[in-house]
Design a protein around this motif. Structure first.
Motif, PDB file in Angstrom:
ATOM      1  N   LEU A  65       2.584   6.850  -6.960  1.00  0.00           N
ATOM      2  CA  LEU A  65       1.689   7.769  -7.589  1.00  0.00           C
ATOM      3  C   LEU A  65       2.275   9.110  -7.067  1.00  0.00           C
ATOM      4  O   LEU A  65       2.197   9.999  -8.075  1.00  0.00           O
ATOM      5  N   ALA A  66       2.458   9.486  -5.825  1.00  0.00           N
ATOM      6  CA  ALA A  66       3.149  10.474  -5.439  1.00  0.00           C
ATOM      7  C   ALA A  66       4.293  11.106  -6.117  1.00  0.00           C
ATOM      8  O   ALA A  66       4.446  12.271  -6.306  1.00  0.00           O
TER       9      ALA A  66
ATOM     10  N   ASP B 141       0.688  -1.295   0.066  1.00  0.00           N
ATOM     11  CA  ASP B 141      -0.131   0.069   0.124  1.00  0.00           C
ATOM     12  C   ASP B 141       0.706   1.199   0.092  1.00  0.00           C
ATOM     13  O   ASP B 141       0.506   2.204  -0.798  1.00  0.00           O
ATOM     14  N   ALA B 142       1.849   1.296   0.915  1.00  0.00           N
ATOM     15  CA  ALA B 142       2.789   2.655   1.013  1.00  0.00           C
ATOM     16  C   ALA B 142       3.525   2.448  -0.373  1.00  0.00           C
ATOM     17  O   ALA B 142       3.661   3.807  -0.923  1.00  0.00           O
ATOM     18  N   PHE B 143       4.071   1.608  -1.189  1.00  0.00           N
ATOM     19  CA  PHE B 143       4.544   1.592  -2.494  1.00  0.00           C
ATOM     20  C   PHE B 143       3.809   2.357  -3.380  1.00  0.00           C
ATOM     21  O   PHE B 143       4.128   3.396  -4.036  1.00  0.00           O
ATOM     22  N   TYR B 144       2.650   1.919  -3.412  1.00  0.00           N
ATOM     23  CA  TYR B 144       1.646   2.455  -4.236  1.00  0.00           C
ATOM     24  C   TYR B 144       1.457   3.767  -4.203  1.00  0.00           C
ATOM     25  O   TYR B 144       1.523   4.583  -5.019  1.00  0.00           O
ATOM     26  N   SER B 145       1.205   4.281  -3.062  1.00  0.00           N
ATOM     27  CA  SER B 145       0.728   5.653  -2.631  1.00  0.00           C
ATOM     28  C   SER B 145       2.063   6.407  -2.811  1.00  0.00           C
ATOM     29  O   SER B 145       1.892   7.560  -3.680  1.00  0.00           O
TER      30      SER B 145
ATOM     31  N   PHE C 193       0.269  -2.189  -8.926  1.00  0.00           N
ATOM     32  CA  PHE C 193       1.191  -1.920 -10.135  1.00  0.00           C
ATOM     33  C   PHE C 193       1.228  -0.564 -10.382  1.00  0.00           C
ATOM     34  O   PHE C 193      -0.024   0.208 -10.266  1.00  0.00           O
ATOM     35  N   VAL C 194       2.171   0.001 -10.963  1.00  0.00           N
ATOM     36  CA  VAL C 194       2.353   1.599 -11.528  1.00  0.00           C
ATOM     37  C   VAL C 194       3.127   1.357 -12.881  1.00  0.00           C
ATOM     38  O   VAL C 194       4.095   0.587 -12.897  1.00  0.00           O
TER      39      VAL C 194
ATOM     40  N   ALA D  25      -4.433  -0.761  -8.568  1.00  0.00           N
ATOM     41  CA  ALA D  25      -4.542  -0.397  -7.180  1.00  0.00           C
ATOM     42  C   ALA D  25      -4.009  -1.681  -6.247  1.00  0.00           C
ATOM     43  O   ALA D  25      -4.288  -2.765  -6.711  1.00  0.00           O
ATOM     44  N   PRO D  26      -3.804  -1.631  -4.973  1.00  0.00           N
ATOM     45  CA  PRO D  26      -3.519  -2.783  -4.146  1.00  0.00           C
ATOM     46  C   PRO D  26      -4.688  -3.446  -3.863  1.00  0.00           C
ATOM     47  O   PRO D  26      -5.702  -3.021  -3.873  1.00  0.00           O
TER      48      PRO D  26
END
Length: 122
Positions: free
Chosen positions: A80-81, A73-77, A104-105, A89-90
């Motif tokens: 994106l930032a 979750d922290a990786f995804y946020s 995934f990003v 999304a997670p």
């Protein structure tokens, strides 16, 4: 899992900023930074290396191990930032296996970057 992965990026500064911010929640930091690019690692044994290139890189999928779902979750946020674009999304991906929790990003070059946790929810 691997010794090292090295690939070229079109915008070195943007990619360096993206990877450092997106992977910080997973404990990744710079090991070496010099004329030939940057080397990042969590353990000093395996590394991710980036370098500037004018070539258009082929698409790449990198999956980074997370030890908890919170890290995913922290990786995804963070990704994106840091300018990453959403590619999933997670959440659980049961088509891979029952505990496959991933996000995934797309990075600045369009590479598919993933963080995955294979552990049961704590």
């Amino acid at each position: 899992m691997f010794d090292h992965v090295k690939f070229g990026v079109r915008d070195y500064a943007a990619s360096l900023d993206f990877y450092l911010k997106a992977l910080e929640p997973l404990g990744v930091s710079v090991v070496d930074h010099g004329a030939h690019g940057v080397e990042m690692s969590t353990d000093g044994k395996s590394s991710l290396c980036l370098y500037q290139t004018e070539e258009t890189p082929a698409h790449l999928h990198l999956a980074f191990m997370a030890t908890t779902r919170e890290q995913v979750d922290a990786f995804y946020s963070a990704a994106l930032a840091a300018g990453g674009r959403d590619n999933g999304a997670p959440g659980l991906r049961p088509r891979y296996h029952a505990n496959y929790y991933a996000a995934f990003v797309f990075d600045p070059d369009g590479h598919n970057i993933e963080a995955v946790c294979h552990e049961l929810e704590a």
